[in-house]
Design a protein around this motif. Structure first.
Motif: not given
Length: 138
Positions: A38-65
């Motif tokens: 909830k505050d990416l300026i100071y820290y993060h506390n959730l990581e989505l780690i994609f193993v052996d990625p082969v495709f990425l489409k989308g923004r590198f910085d985004f928000q969710i609900n």
């Protein structure tokens, strides 16, 4: 942990921690880590780690609900529509991250892992067992 279990865990943690900001934290040959808090300026506390990625489409910085499930698995037909190389020798899983601005992030990888450490983006002493500093912090 199974893919479905990791999806449930990620969605649940985002709701519990009121996580709404995400960014691509790191990309190596073997992993792509998307970090959230909830505050990416100071820290993060959730990581989505994609193993052996082969495709990425989308923004590198985004928000969710954070009140809704934000990550889901793509069907095999949705993965086929991406027209990835048929030379890949291992089974792939596709993932959709629903961003609040409507531009979903699509990733295809061999697996998804979920990290829950708190990673600080500033110098901090006396770190706990589930805390660490970002690699660029000295």
């Amino acid at each position: 942990m199974r893919t479905q279990d990791n999806l449930i865990k990620a969605n649940q943690l985002a709701k519990e921690r009121d996580t709404y900001g995400f960014h691509v934290f790191s990309k190596t040959t073997n992993t792509c880590t998307i970090a959230g808090s909830k505050d990416l300026i100071y820290y993060h506390n959730l990581e989505l780690i994609f193993v052996d990625p082969v495709f990425l489409k989308g923004r590198f910085d985004f928000q969710i609900n954070p009140e809704t499930d934000f990550i889901s698995e793509l069907s095999s037909s949705e993965i086929k529509q991406l027209k990835l190389s048929s030379a890949l020798q291992y089974p792939l899983k596709g993932f959709r991250i629903s961003s609040s601005d409507g531009d979903d992030v699509i990733l295809v990888a061999q697996a998804l892992e979920v990290g829950t450490d708190t990673v600080y983006y500033y110098p901090k002493e006396n770190l706990g067992s589930s805390e660490r500093l970002a690699p660029w912090v000295k």
